[in-house]
Design a protein around this motif. Structure first.
Motif, short mmCIF file in Angstrom:
data_model
loop_
_atom_site.label_atom_id
_atom_site.label_comp_id
_atom_site.label_asym_id
_atom_site.label_seq_id
_atom_site.Cartn_x
_atom_site.Cartn_y
_atom_site.Cartn_z
N PHE A 252 -11.11 -4.99 -2.63
CA PHE A 252 -10.39 -3.90 -1.97
C PHE A 252 -8.89 -4.14 -1.93
O PHE A 252 -8.41 -5.28 -1.99
CB PHE A 252 -10.94 -3.67 -0.55
CG PHE A 252 -10.73 -4.81 0.42
CD1 PHE A 252 -9.66 -4.81 1.31
CD2 PHE A 252 -11.62 -5.87 0.46
CE1 PHE A 252 -9.48 -5.85 2.21
CE2 PHE A 252 -11.45 -6.91 1.36
CZ PHE A 252 -10.38 -6.90 2.23
N ILE A 253 -8.19 -3.03 -1.84
CA ILE A 253 -6.75 -2.99 -1.67
C ILE A 253 -6.46 -2.68 -0.21
O ILE A 253 -7.14 -1.85 0.40
CB ILE A 253 -6.14 -1.90 -2.57
CG1 ILE A 253 -6.25 -2.30 -4.05
CG2 ILE A 253 -4.68 -1.60 -2.20
CD1 ILE A 253 -6.03 -1.15 -5.01
N VAL A 254 -5.47 -3.34 0.35
CA VAL A 254 -5.04 -3.06 1.71
C VAL A 254 -3.81 -2.15 1.65
O VAL A 254 -2.83 -2.47 0.98
CB VAL A 254 -4.70 -4.35 2.48
CG1 VAL A 254 -4.13 -4.03 3.86
CG2 VAL A 254 -5.94 -5.23 2.61
N SER A 255 -3.88 -1.02 2.33
CA SER A 255 -2.71 -0.15 2.44
C SER A 255 -2.82 0.64 3.74
O SER A 255 -3.88 0.71 4.36
CB SER A 255 -2.61 0.80 1.24
OG SER A 255 -3.64 1.76 1.26
N GLY A 256 -1.69 1.21 4.13
CA GLY A 256 -1.64 1.96 5.38
C GLY A 256 -0.75 1.28 6.39
O GLY A 256 -1.18 0.39 7.11
N GLY A 257 0.54 1.65 6.41
CA GLY A 257 1.46 1.09 7.39
C GLY A 257 2.10 -0.23 7.00
O GLY A 257 2.60 -0.94 7.87
N VAL A 258 2.08 -0.57 5.73
CA VAL A 258 2.71 -1.82 5.27
C VAL A 258 4.22 -1.62 5.26
O VAL A 258 4.74 -0.75 4.56
CB VAL A 258 2.21 -2.21 3.87
CG1 VAL A 258 2.91 -3.47 3.38
CG2 VAL A 258 0.69 -2.40 3.90
N ARG A 259 4.95 -2.43 6.05
CA ARG A 259 6.38 -2.21 6.27
C ARG A 259 7.27 -3.32 5.72
O ARG A 259 8.48 -3.13 5.58
CB ARG A 259 6.65 -2.09 7.78
CG ARG A 259 5.85 -1.04 8.50
CD ARG A 259 5.68 -1.37 9.97
NE ARG A 259 4.94 -2.64 10.12
CZ ARG A 259 4.56 -3.16 11.28
NH1 ARG A 259 4.84 -2.51 12.40
NH2 ARG A 259 3.90 -4.30 11.32
N ASN A 260 6.70 -4.49 5.46
CA ASN A 260 7.52 -5.65 5.11
C ASN A 260 6.66 -6.71 4.44
O ASN A 260 5.42 -6.58 4.39
CB ASN A 260 8.19 -6.21 6.38
CG ASN A 260 7.18 -6.51 7.48
OD1 ASN A 260 6.22 -7.24 7.28
ND2 ASN A 260 7.37 -5.92 8.65
N PRO A 261 7.26 -7.78 3.92
CA PRO A 261 6.48 -8.82 3.23
C PRO A 261 5.45 -9.51 4.13
O PRO A 261 4.40 -9.94 3.62
CB PRO A 261 7.55 -9.79 2.75
CG PRO A 261 8.78 -8.95 2.57
CD PRO A 261 8.72 -7.97 3.70
N LEU A 262 5.71 -9.62 5.43
CA LEU A 262 4.71 -10.24 6.30
C LEU A 262 3.46 -9.37 6.38
O LEU A 262 2.33 -9.90 6.39
CB LEU A 262 5.28 -10.48 7.70
CG LEU A 262 4.33 -11.16 8.69
CD1 LEU A 262 3.84 -12.50 8.16
CD2 LEU A 262 5.01 -11.34 10.06
N ASP A 263 3.62 -8.06 6.43
CA ASP A 263 2.45 -7.17 6.39
C ASP A 263 1.68 -7.35 5.09
O ASP A 263 0.45 -7.34 5.08
CB ASP A 263 2.87 -5.71 6.54
CG ASP A 263 3.34 -5.36 7.94
OD1 ASP A 263 3.11 -6.15 8.86
OD2 ASP A 263 3.95 -4.28 8.10
N VAL A 264 2.41 -7.49 3.98
CA VAL A 264 1.76 -7.75 2.69
C VAL A 264 0.94 -9.03 2.78
O VAL A 264 -0.24 -9.07 2.38
CB VAL A 264 2.80 -7.86 1.56
CG1 VAL A 264 2.12 -8.31 0.25
CG2 VAL A 264 3.51 -6.54 1.34
N PHE A 265 1.54 -10.07 3.31
CA PHE A 265 0.88 -11.36 3.42
C PHE A 265 -0.37 -11.26 4.30
O PHE A 265 -1.44 -11.79 3.96
CB PHE A 265 1.85 -12.39 3.99
CG PHE A 265 1.35 -13.80 3.95
CD1 PHE A 265 1.12 -14.45 2.75
CD2 PHE A 265 1.11 -14.51 5.12
CE1 PHE A 265 0.67 -15.75 2.71
CE2 PHE A 265 0.66 -15.81 5.10
CZ PHE A 265 0.44 -16.44 3.88
#
Length: 338
Positions: A252-265
């Motif tokens: 799965f891919i995580v998306s929805g409200g990703v705002r910065n590299p920490l959210d990506v991590f």
């Protein structure tokens, strides 16, 4: 301009109007335990990965946004340029409009022209006929196809569909389409029951697209004569939807409200194979220019490499082993739902 094209342009305007660069969401209630002695060094090579058989510079990408109008032609042209220069994947907005207005294909094809060898993901709605979906994939030379499930948006949309019998057509799409299919929500989160059902039907890839970012109920409510603002809060938070996908043991891919590299991590630590970003990148492009967005993405790549080193990771393979803990409201929800 057709009514469909006009709606595409209205969505762009309203996405900008409602955009909040520091909007709080479930990522804020998720925390990771960092080793004070990481025994690592920073390397941008550590975040390199593959998506659909092609090497990319990072496990995050430009997620579905637009297509099907003059303004979206210009945006997709620029997004294609940025994707090519930064070597990340690009997912286009819904191309289902092409089944009614094939003359608008240039607004999608331009992205592939700008990025001829990169990872490009096409997007259609769940009612698109299998033959038409395959035609779109072929014309775009797409590496994968997102099929979006957007019942909440359709209900909020004044001219939206009211028929949500989608499963039979999804089966036809799976049988006909020659590239991997990604089942994707549009900001209200995939639930575990749906993931389980579609997994049993042979679907392997999902994009949870949880709540916390662009809210299409809010956008459509602004176009609606009836007040349906109550719909904007019925989504599953991205963290919870990601945990549901992880429990079902699907890619799965995580998306929805990703705002910065920490959210990506954090998304990668939840088990996401990749992380999708839409409105943050769109607003960076609209408010600035191609160079600004390109530099922003390159900065995110460096900062994600920094985070890997900070948390004692030499590559992307063991991020799910990093210990997590949650603020009480999110923890209570997780305990109730999982």
């Amino acid at each position: 301009m057709s009514l469909r094209s006009n709606r595409k342009e209205e969505h762009l305007v309203l996405a900008q109007k409602f955009y909040q660069d520091n909007k709080q969401n479930s990522f804020d209630q998720m925390h990771l335990v960092r080793p004070a002695l990481p025994e690592t060094e920073v390397s941008v090579k550590a975040i390199q990965t593959t998506m659909f058989g092609k090497k990319v510079a990072a496990p995050f990408f430009i997620n579905a946004m637009t297509g099907g109008s003059h303004k979206s032609y210009l945006i997709n042209k620029k997004l294609g340029q940025v994707a090519a220069k930064t070597n990340i994947a690009l997912a286009l907005g819904s191309a289902s409009i092409l089944t009614k207005e094939p003359s608008l294909s240039d607004s999608f094809l331009i992205a592939r022209q700008q990025d001829p060898t990169g990872v490009l993901i096409a997007n259609v709605n769940a009612k698109t006929a299998a033959e038409q979906a395959q035609k779109i994939v072929t014309e775009l030379k797409a590496d994968a196809l997102q099929v979006h499930l957007n019942a909440v948006q359709e209900i909020a949309m004044p001219e939206g569909d009211r028929d949500f019998y989608w499963l039979n057509n999804l089966k036809k799409l799976r049988q006909k389409v020659t590239v991997p299919i990604i089942i994707k929500e549009v900001g209200f989160g995939l639930d575990e029951r749906t993931i389980h059902l579609l997994k049993n039907e042979g679907f392997q890839f999902f994009d949870v697209a949880g709540s916390g970012g662009t809210n299409f109920a809010q956008i459509e409510n602004a176009r609606n004569t009836n007040d349906v603002s109550y719909l904007k809060d019925i989504g599953l938070p991205t963290v919870i939807s990601s945990l549901m996908a992880a429990k079902q043991q699907v890619d799965f891919i995580v998306s929805g409200g990703v705002r910065n590299p920490l959210d990506v991590f954090k998304g990668l630590c939840l088990g996401g194979k990749a992380v999708g970003i839409s409105n943050v990148f769109l607003q960076a492009l609209i408010k600035h220019d191609v160079n600004y967005l390109q530099n922003l993405i390159l900065e995110w790549q460096e900062e994600l490499a920094n985070l890997l080193a900070l948390y004692g990771q030499k590559d992307l393979t063991k991020l799910t082993e990093i210990k997590k803990y949650y603020d009480l409201p999110l923890k209570i929800a997780i305990d109730q739902l999982l």
